[in-house]
Design a protein around this motif. Structure first.
Motif, PDB file in Angstrom:
ATOM      1  N   ARG A 180       4.871  -4.284  -9.637  1.00  0.00           N
ATOM      2  CA  ARG A 180       6.001  -4.610 -10.512  1.00  0.00           C
ATOM      3  C   ARG A 180       7.214  -3.744 -10.188  1.00  0.00           C
ATOM      4  O   ARG A 180       8.325  -4.243 -10.002  1.00  0.00           O
ATOM      5  CB  ARG A 180       5.617  -4.393 -11.984  1.00  0.00           C
ATOM      6  CG  ARG A 180       6.756  -4.728 -12.959  1.00  0.00           C
ATOM      7  CD  ARG A 180       6.574  -4.098 -14.323  1.00  0.00           C
ATOM      8  NE  ARG A 180       6.688  -2.648 -14.314  1.00  0.00           N
ATOM      9  CZ  ARG A 180       7.857  -1.988 -14.337  1.00  0.00           C
ATOM     10  NH1 ARG A 180       8.998  -2.652 -14.350  1.00  0.00           N
ATOM     11  NH2 ARG A 180       7.866  -0.672 -14.345  1.00  0.00           N
ATOM     12  N   LEU A 181       6.975  -2.443 -10.116  1.00  0.00           N
ATOM     13  CA  LEU A 181       8.070  -1.501  -9.928  1.00  0.00           C
ATOM     14  C   LEU A 181       8.722  -1.639  -8.556  1.00  0.00           C
ATOM     15  O   LEU A 181       9.948  -1.580  -8.425  1.00  0.00           O
ATOM     16  CB  LEU A 181       7.536  -0.077 -10.115  1.00  0.00           C
ATOM     17  CG  LEU A 181       8.555   1.038 -10.327  1.00  0.00           C
ATOM     18  CD1 LEU A 181       9.342   0.822 -11.611  1.00  0.00           C
ATOM     19  CD2 LEU A 181       7.837   2.393 -10.372  1.00  0.00           C
ATOM     20  N   LEU A 182       7.903  -1.851  -7.515  1.00  0.00           N
ATOM     21  CA  LEU A 182       8.404  -1.946  -6.140  1.00  0.00           C
ATOM     22  C   LEU A 182       7.746  -3.137  -5.448  1.00  0.00           C
ATOM     23  O   LEU A 182       6.860  -2.974  -4.603  1.00  0.00           O
ATOM     24  CB  LEU A 182       8.104  -0.643  -5.391  1.00  0.00           C
ATOM     25  CG  LEU A 182       8.834   0.604  -5.926  1.00  0.00           C
ATOM     26  CD1 LEU A 182       8.133   1.877  -5.470  1.00  0.00           C
ATOM     27  CD2 LEU A 182      10.283   0.605  -5.491  1.00  0.00           C
ATOM     28  N   ILE A 188       0.829  -1.201   0.000  1.00  0.00           N
ATOM     29  CA  ILE A 188       0.000   0.000   0.000  1.00  0.00           C
ATOM     30  C   ILE A 188       0.868   1.258   0.000  1.00  0.00           C
ATOM     31  O   ILE A 188       0.604   2.224  -0.726  1.00  0.00           O
ATOM     32  CB  ILE A 188      -0.942  -0.001   1.223  1.00  0.00           C
ATOM     33  CG1 ILE A 188      -1.913  -1.194   1.140  1.00  0.00           C
ATOM     34  CG2 ILE A 188      -1.722   1.304   1.315  1.00  0.00           C
ATOM     35  CD1 ILE A 188      -2.706  -1.438   2.411  1.00  0.00           C
ATOM     36  N   SER A 189       1.919   1.259   0.818  1.00  0.00           N
ATOM     37  CA  SER A 189       2.785   2.440   0.940  1.00  0.00           C
ATOM     38  C   SER A 189       3.504   2.747  -0.359  1.00  0.00           C
ATOM     39  O   SER A 189       3.569   3.913  -0.795  1.00  0.00           O
ATOM     40  CB  SER A 189       3.806   2.226   2.064  1.00  0.00           C
ATOM     41  OG  SER A 189       3.171   2.007   3.300  1.00  0.00           O
ATOM     42  N   TRP A 190       4.057   1.705  -1.007  1.00  0.00           N
ATOM     43  CA  TRP A 190       4.766   1.936  -2.265  1.00  0.00           C
ATOM     44  C   TRP A 190       3.801   2.335  -3.378  1.00  0.00           C
ATOM     45  O   TRP A 190       4.150   3.131  -4.262  1.00  0.00           O
ATOM     46  CB  TRP A 190       5.562   0.703  -2.668  1.00  0.00           C
ATOM     47  CG  TRP A 190       6.770   0.442  -1.817  1.00  0.00           C
ATOM     48  CD1 TRP A 190       7.059  -0.682  -1.103  1.00  0.00           C
ATOM     49  CD2 TRP A 190       7.882   1.336  -1.603  1.00  0.00           C
ATOM     50  NE1 TRP A 190       8.256  -0.545  -0.452  1.00  0.00           N
ATOM     51  CE2 TRP A 190       8.786   0.681  -0.739  1.00  0.00           C
ATOM     52  CE3 TRP A 190       8.178   2.626  -2.049  1.00  0.00           C
ATOM     53  CZ2 TRP A 190       9.981   1.264  -0.324  1.00  0.00           C
ATOM     54  CZ3 TRP A 190       9.362   3.211  -1.627  1.00  0.00           C
ATOM     55  CH2 TRP A 190      10.252   2.542  -0.778  1.00  0.00           C
ATOM     56  N   LEU A 191       2.586   1.796  -3.366  1.00  0.00           N
ATOM     57  CA  LEU A 191       1.580   2.211  -4.348  1.00  0.00           C
ATOM     58  C   LEU A 191       1.258   3.693  -4.171  1.00  0.00           C
ATOM     59  O   LEU A 191       1.182   4.450  -5.157  1.00  0.00           O
ATOM     60  CB  LEU A 191       0.312   1.362  -4.179  1.00  0.00           C
ATOM     61  CG  LEU A 191      -0.931   1.808  -4.955  1.00  0.00           C
ATOM     62  CD1 LEU A 191      -0.665   1.839  -6.451  1.00  0.00           C
ATOM     63  CD2 LEU A 191      -2.103   0.884  -4.632  1.00  0.00           C
ATOM     64  N   LEU A 192       1.080   4.114  -2.938  1.00  0.00           N
ATOM     65  CA  LEU A 192       0.789   5.518  -2.668  1.00  0.00           C
ATOM     66  C   LEU A 192       1.950   6.407  -3.116  1.00  0.00           C
ATOM     67  O   LEU A 192       1.741   7.493  -3.682  1.00  0.00           O
ATOM     68  CB  LEU A 192       0.531   5.696  -1.167  1.00  0.00           C
ATOM     69  CG  LEU A 192      -0.367   6.856  -0.729  1.00  0.00           C
ATOM     70  CD1 LEU A 192      -1.732   6.756  -1.395  1.00  0.00           C
ATOM     71  CD2 LEU A 192      -0.508   6.877   0.781  1.00  0.00           C
ATOM     72  N   TYR A 193       3.168   5.925  -2.912  1.00  0.00           N
ATOM     73  CA  TYR A 193       4.349   6.682  -3.343  1.00  0.00           C
ATOM     74  C   TYR A 193       4.382   6.809  -4.877  1.00  0.00           C
ATOM     75  O   TYR A 193       4.669   7.887  -5.415  1.00  0.00           O
ATOM     76  CB  TYR A 193       5.609   5.987  -2.834  1.00  0.00           C
ATOM     77  CG  TYR A 193       6.901   6.609  -3.317  1.00  0.00           C
ATOM     78  CD1 TYR A 193       7.314   7.851  -2.855  1.00  0.00           C
ATOM     79  CD2 TYR A 193       7.706   5.945  -4.242  1.00  0.00           C
ATOM     80  CE1 TYR A 193       8.500   8.428  -3.317  1.00  0.00           C
ATOM     81  CE2 TYR A 193       8.893   6.516  -4.697  1.00  0.00           C
ATOM     82  CZ  TYR A 193       9.280   7.753  -4.230  1.00  0.00           C
ATOM     83  OH  TYR A 193      10.447   8.322  -4.679  1.00  0.00           O
ATOM     84  N   LEU A 242       5.494 -11.602 -10.968  1.00  0.00           N
ATOM     85  CA  LEU A 242       5.280 -12.562  -9.877  1.00  0.00           C
ATOM     86  C   LEU A 242       5.293 -11.893  -8.501  1.00  0.00           C
ATOM     87  O   LEU A 242       6.066 -12.257  -7.620  1.00  0.00           O
ATOM     88  CB  LEU A 242       6.364 -13.652  -9.920  1.00  0.00           C
ATOM     89  CG  LEU A 242       6.468 -14.493 -11.190  1.00  0.00           C
ATOM     90  CD1 LEU A 242       7.656 -15.444 -11.093  1.00  0.00           C
ATOM     91  CD2 LEU A 242       5.183 -15.275 -11.425  1.00  0.00           C
ATOM     92  N   PRO A 243       4.435 -10.905  -8.262  1.00  0.00           N
ATOM     93  CA  PRO A 243       4.448 -10.267  -6.940  1.00  0.00           C
ATOM     94  C   PRO A 243       4.029 -11.204  -5.823  1.00  0.00           C
ATOM     95  O   PRO A 243       4.393 -10.993  -4.655  1.00  0.00           O
ATOM     96  CB  PRO A 243       3.466  -9.110  -7.097  1.00  0.00           C
ATOM     97  CG  PRO A 243       2.541  -9.544  -8.188  1.00  0.00           C
ATOM     98  CD  PRO A 243       3.393 -10.334  -9.137  1.00  0.00           C
TER      99      PRO A 243
END
Length: 507
Positions: A376-378, A325-330, A445-446
């Motif tokens: 994917r990115l993080l 959630i945190s990385w998505l928000l970032y 593959l998260p």
């Protein structure tokens, strides 16, 4: 001059002890030399970056590991051996065909770092292997059916709303910077405790007073520090340290808390049966699921197994979901045009009725693509590992023997330029139906893949969607350019200095 009787009597044992110790040292040196030669032979067909004879690749990857890994992936296609000192090496892989071969097998997970968690959470799905893992997986899979997960959406809405009320109270100025990971971590813990035990600890408000919450956060810090320390990897050294002693105390707190809840629930169920008055709660929590599994299969599912699986559900789900959630928000803070498009999509579906979100979870195509692109990115779990129990042959004919440790770098796979064009760019359209259909099924593959894929991936995706929908309806987020995150790829992808964002209330 002849030596005295005393000198002869006492010198001989010391000489013998010295020779014995010297022989042991030489024997160990020979064993280590043979181990290194075997590793060099087994890995000779995999080119590697230059390595130091003592430090291995530690200095190469010590600083800016993520950036250095990007350079290595471009230079060494498919895989490279990573040396940890002179006598230990892992094969890093980041190719989808390699990943497919590895994950289709049933090799056990590598001991590192799961061995650090076992004393606290026990032997659950995260660190079990073999037939027992298969039994537990089979018994617990029904607990993640959509019918079980549906009521959890209401729990998530309540917990996310508590988080957003906290943020609103913090808005002293129009723009307030917030270290979001700490707050979101408490929110995900709040959700998990409610979904696991139906326990409302109010941990988002009183995190410093609840003994279980305090113990869990201290436990996570110690595990994080232990993975960073080479000496901490050795059980004897760690157990003798102050951190090791604190870890034992924290483990007792967590075990006693879980055990008390389990026993209280069992007693409550027995009392209800005696009175023939079984009360139905609002939803079936995870403890109900594992108690039901134990009732049907008590011969293979003990109280120890039950406790381990409940602990695993909480501990394994907390940091990973919070990181996602945190990385998505970032990512959305860095890309305001995508943030606004997600907000418009969610507003069109929910309006001012977030309680109806379950009915619309499958109607958020653009938000879902943004979630997938952030994963994917993080990726929250940057790598997974296996210890080969039999030889493995890769598609290009290269072979690894049994006993070798293989690390699938999910971060490397997701940033492999041979698969992803401009892999560092946030582009949700990579996951449009037409683009996804053309991609290798093992390129993204998260949640891992194969028989040991993440059992809680549906739960995690629901929480990601619910959290993002409610946050974007109430707040706009922008990055703090003075404090960009410093990536630290450990068990969970973290930031060494936190994830700082400016938060602004939407009128």
């Amino acid at each position: 001059m002849e030596p005295s009787w005393l000198e002869t009597r006492w010198a001989r044992p010391f000489y013998l002890a010295f020779v014995f110790c010297l022989a042991l040292v030489l024997l160990q040196a020979i064993k280590l030399h043979l181990r290194r030669q075997r590793l060099l032979r087994d890995l000779r067909c995999f080119p590697a970056p230059p390595t130091h004879w003592l430090y291995g690749h530690h200095k190469l990857l010590q600083d800016d590991e993520i950036e250095k890994l990007s350079e290595i992936i471009e230079k060494y296609p498919c895989a490279f051996p990573r040396w940890v000192g002179p006598f230990q090496a892992f094969l890093y892989i980041y190719d989808p065909d390699y990943a497919k071969i590895l994950l289709s097998r049933t090799d056990p997970k590598s001991q590192f770092p799961n061995q650090f968690l076992s004393p606290c959470i026990g032997q659950g799905l995260l660190n079990l292997d073999g037939p027992k893992w298969f039994q537990h997986r089979h018994l617990l899979t029904p607990g993640f059916h959509l019918n079980i997960l549906k009521p959890y959406a209401e729990v998530m809405v309540h917990s996310v709303s508590t988080l957003l009320d906290k943020w609103e109270a913090m808005l002293i100025t129009q723009h307030t910077t917030v270290e979001v990971f700490e707050h979101i971590n408490l929110m995900t813990l709040d959700v998990l405790l409610k979904c696991a035990f139906t326990q409302d600890t109010n941990c988002q408000i009183n995190s410093s007073t609840d003994p279980y919450v305090k113990a869990l956060f201290e436990f996570n810090k110690i595990i994080f520090h232990r993975t960073q320390s080479f000496l901490g990897h050795h059980d004897i050294i760690f157990n003798l340290s102050s951190e090791g002693q604190c870890f034992q105390e924290l483990s007792q707190v967590l075990h006693h808390y879980t055990e008390k809840i389990i026993q209280d629930r069992k007693k409550s169920l027995q009392d209800e049966r005696k009175r023939d008055n079984t009360q139905e709660r609002k939803y079936q929590d995870f403890l109900d699921v594992v108690l039901s599994a134990q009732a049907e299969h008590g011969d293979i599912f003990s109280d120890t197994d039950l406790s381990a699986e409940v602990n695993t559900f909480v501990v394994a789900g907390q940091d990973t979901t919070a990181a996602g959630i945190s990385w998505l928000l970032y990512c959305l803070a860095l890309n305001p045009e995508h943030q606004q498009r997600c907000r418009e999509e969610i507003r069109g579906l929910l309006g001012d009725k977030p309680s109806t979100i379950w009915d619309h979870l499958e109607e958020m195509p653009y938000t879902t693509m943004c979630i997938q692109e952030a994963l994917r990115l993080l990726p929250p779990v940057p790598s997974i590992s296996r210890e080969l129990n039999k030889p493995l042959t890769f598609p290009d004919g290269r072979v690894l023997p049994a006993g070798m440790n293989v690390i699938l770098s999910i971060w490397g796979l997701h940033h492999n330029p041979a698969i992803w064009e401009n892999p560092k760019v946030f582009n949700p359209l990579r996951f449009s139906p037409e683009n996804s259909d053309q991609r290798h099924p093992y390129a993204f593959l998260p949640f891992s893949a194969g028989p040991r894929n993440c059992i809680g991936q549906k739960f995690a995706m629901i929480q990601l969607k619910v959290s993002m929908a409610l946050i974007l309806l109430r707040f706009e987020v922008t990055p703090d350019p003075t404090r960009p995150p410093i990536l630290s790829p450990q068990i969970v992808l973290r930031s060494k200095n936190g994830i700082h964002l400016f938060v602004k209330k939407i009128p």
